[in-house]
Design an enzyme around this catalytic site. Structure first.
Site, short mmCIF file in Angstrom:
data_model
loop_
_atom_site.label_atom_id
_atom_site.label_comp_id
_atom_site.label_asym_id
_atom_site.label_seq_id
_atom_site.Cartn_x
_atom_site.Cartn_y
_atom_site.Cartn_z
N CYS A 9 2.75 25.78 2.63
CA CYS A 9 2.64 24.36 2.36
C CYS A 9 3.84 23.91 1.54
CB CYS A 9 1.35 24.06 1.61
SG CYS A 9 -0.16 24.53 2.50
N ASN A 57 0.72 24.75 -3.33
CA ASN A 57 1.37 25.59 -2.33
C ASN A 57 1.10 27.04 -2.71
OD1 ASN A 57 3.13 27.00 -0.63
ND2 ASN A 57 4.89 26.58 -1.94
N GLY A 58 0.48 27.80 -1.81
CA GLY A 58 0.22 29.20 -2.09
C GLY A 58 -1.19 29.61 -1.74
N GLY A 106 4.76 22.77 6.82
CA GLY A 106 3.39 22.48 7.22
C GLY A 106 3.31 21.26 8.10
N TYR A 148 12.53 33.47 6.25
CA TYR A 148 11.96 32.65 7.32
C TYR A 148 11.52 31.26 6.89
CZ TYR A 148 8.92 31.40 11.26
OH TYR A 148 8.34 30.77 12.32
#
Length: 412
Positions: free
Chosen positions: A14, A115-116, A40, A258
Site C-alpha cells: 500500500c 502501509n504494511g 495499490g 520490485y
C-alpha cells in the site's frame, strides 16, 4: 492481476501520503496518491481537515482517477489531509477495508492510514473484542486505532502518549499516518521495514511512502522517518519521539527489487541506481552468451540496462508492456487465462528473431510467468533464451506485507 488462478506475482505494498499546513491539501494528496498508484490499485481514499477542525472523507474501490474528480475534491477543504492507495495483504478486499479509516471519539476525531502488515493483529483483535471493541473492517490496520483509544488512563494526556503505548503493543511492518484536527503523526516500525519520507512544501510539510510522490507535488525532501520514530507535524514544525529503544535499519529488500518506482530514493539510495548495479553484479556472477539483453517491463529494465552495460551486449526493448489492460481484466475460461501473458506483454519479433536473448527479470516467485515469457520470446523467433534473475532466490514466506505467506507459493 493477470491469470490469478494459474499464476502468482508479487504485488506492491500500500501507499500513504499526507499534507500538513498547505492550502488545497486534498488536491495535493490526489496527485501524491497518483504518483503512488503502483503500490495499490484496489482502492483509495482521502481524509481532509477543514478550518473548523472537522474531518471529511471520500474513498472508493478503484484507481485514483476513478474515485476522485474535480467536484468531489472541492468538498475536501483545508490545509491538512492524508490519503491511501490499497493493495490488500491482510483482511481482504471490500469497501470497508479501503483506507484511510475515520474514527469518531469524544476526545477528538482522527484518521488513520497504514502501509504494511501486523503479525500479531489476530491476538490483539481478540483481546480488544474481549474488552468490548467493535470492529468495522477485517483489516489489521484498524487494530491500532482501538489500541490508541482503549486505555482510558491516557485520555487526559496528550495523544502522543496513547500512540506510543499502542505502537509498543503491535509487531510487524508498518508506516502509519494518524491525523487529528491539529496535526499529523507519522510513525515507522522499529525495524524500518516500510519506507516513509518527509518533505517541505512552502510553509508546510508532506509525508509519503516514496520520494517520487514528493517530487510530484513539488516538495523538497527533508529526511526519512527513522525506525521506531513518531514524527509529529504541526504548527511547531517537526517534533520527534522515539517509541522504541530497539531500533534497526532493515528495509524490505523488495522495495528496491520490485515495489518502489525507479525515480524514488529509499533511505537515500536511488532505486534505479540500485537495480542497475544489481544488473552489473548479475553479469559478473552469471554471464550469458547472448546477442541481445531484454528486460521484463517495468521493474526489471534497470537491471537489464546494468547487465547490458557490464557485458557489452546490446540492450533491446524486446518486450513491450500493454499499459491499458486495466485492473478489472477478467479471464472466464482457461483458454483466455493462457492468453493472459500475451495481453500483458508482447515480444518485438524484429528485435529477437534469430537472436540469442539474455532475459533479465527482477525476481522469481513460482516461475510460471517466466516460463510463459520464455515461450513468448521463442515463438517470436528467439533461437535461445537465457534467463537471469537480478535478486537472490525467494526461499521463505513473508508475513510482513508481501503476499507470499506460504511455501506453496514459492518456486524455491
Amino acid at each position: 492481476m493477470i491469470g490469478a488462478t494459474t499464476d502468482r506475482e508479487l504485488h506492491e505494498e500500500c501507499g500513504v501520503f499526507g499534507v500538513f499546513g498547505v492550502p488545497g491539501a486534498a488536491e495535493l494528496t490526489y496527485y501524491g496518491l497518483h504518483a503512488l498508484q503502483h503500490r495499490g490499485q484496489e482502492g483509495c481514499g482521502i481524509v481532509s481537515v477543514n478550518d473548523a477542525g472537522a474531518l471529511r472523507r471520500i474513498k472508493g474501490e478503484g484507481l485514483v482517477t476513478e474515485v476522485f474528480n474535480e467536484a468531489n475534491l472541492r468538498t475536501l477543504e483545508g490545509s491538512m489531509a492524508v490519503g491511501h492507495v490499497r493493495y490488500s495483504t491482510s483482511g481482504g478486499g471490500g469497501i470497508e477495508n479501503v483506507q484511510p479509516f475515520l474514527f469518531r471519539h469524544f476526545t477528538g476525531d482522527f484518521a488513520l492510514a497504514h502501509n504494511g502488515n501486523l503479525v500479531n493483529s489476530h491476538l490483539l483483535r481478540r483481546w480488544l473484542e474481549d474488552k468490548g471493541s467493535l470492529f468495522q473492517s477485517s483489516s489489521d490496520s484498524e487494530v491500532l486505532a482501538h489500541l490508541i483509544k482503549k486505555e482510558t488512563r491516557n485520555h487526559t494526556q496528550p495523544r502522543i502518549y496513547a500512540i506510543v503505548e499502542a505502537l509498543n503493543m503491535i509487531e510487524g511492518a508498518f508506516a502509519f499516518l494518524i491525523m487529528t484536527a491539529n496535526r499529523i503523526y507519522a510513525a515507522r516500525d522499529k525495524y524500518g521495514l516500510r519506507p516513509l519520507s518527509i518533505g517541505r512544501l512552502g510553509d508546510g510539510f508532506v509525508v509519503s511512502s516514496e520520494t517520487c510522490a514528493l517530487d510530484a507535488v513539488g516538495a523538497e525532501f527533508l529526511r526519512d522517518v527513522e525506525p521506531g520514530e513518531i514524527a509529529t507535524l504541526d504548527g511547531k514544525g517537526i517534533r520527534s519521539t522515539d517509541y522504541s529503544m530497539y531500533k534497526r535499519h532493515a528495509i524490505c529488500a523488495m522495495e528496491y527489487i520490485y515495489f518502489a518506482r525507479p525515480d524514488s530514493d529509499i533511505e537515500r539510495c536511488n532505486v534505479h541506481a540500485f537495480r542497475k548495479r544489481s544488473g552489473r553484479l548479475l553479469w559478473q556472477e552469471s554471464p550469458a552468451d547472448a546477442d541481445v539483453v531484454v528486460g521484463v517491463p517495468d521493474s526489471s529494465l534497470s537491471a537489464a540496462m546494468g547487465f547490458a552495460e557490464a557485458s557489452g551486449i546490446p540492450y533491446e526493448m524486446g518486450l513491450i508492456k500493454n499499459r491499458y489492460i486495466g485492473r478489472t481484466f477478467i479471464q472466464p475460461s482457461q483458454a483466455m487465462r493462457e492468453k493472459g501473458v500475451r495481453m500483458k506483454l508482447s515480444a518485438v519479433g524484429s528485435l529477437v528473431r534469430g537472436r540469442r536473448v539474455a532475459l533479465v527479470d527482477d525476481s522469481i516467485v513460482r516461475g510460471t510467468t517466466s516460463q510463459r515469457i520464455v515461450r513468448l520470446l521463442r515463438e517470436a523467433g528467439a533461437t535461445e533464451v537465457h534467463v537471469r534473475i537480478a535478486s537472490p532466490p525467494i526461499t521463505h514466506p513473508c508475513f510482513y506485507g508481501v503476499d507470499t505467506s506460504t511455501y506453496d507459493e514459492l518456486l524455491c
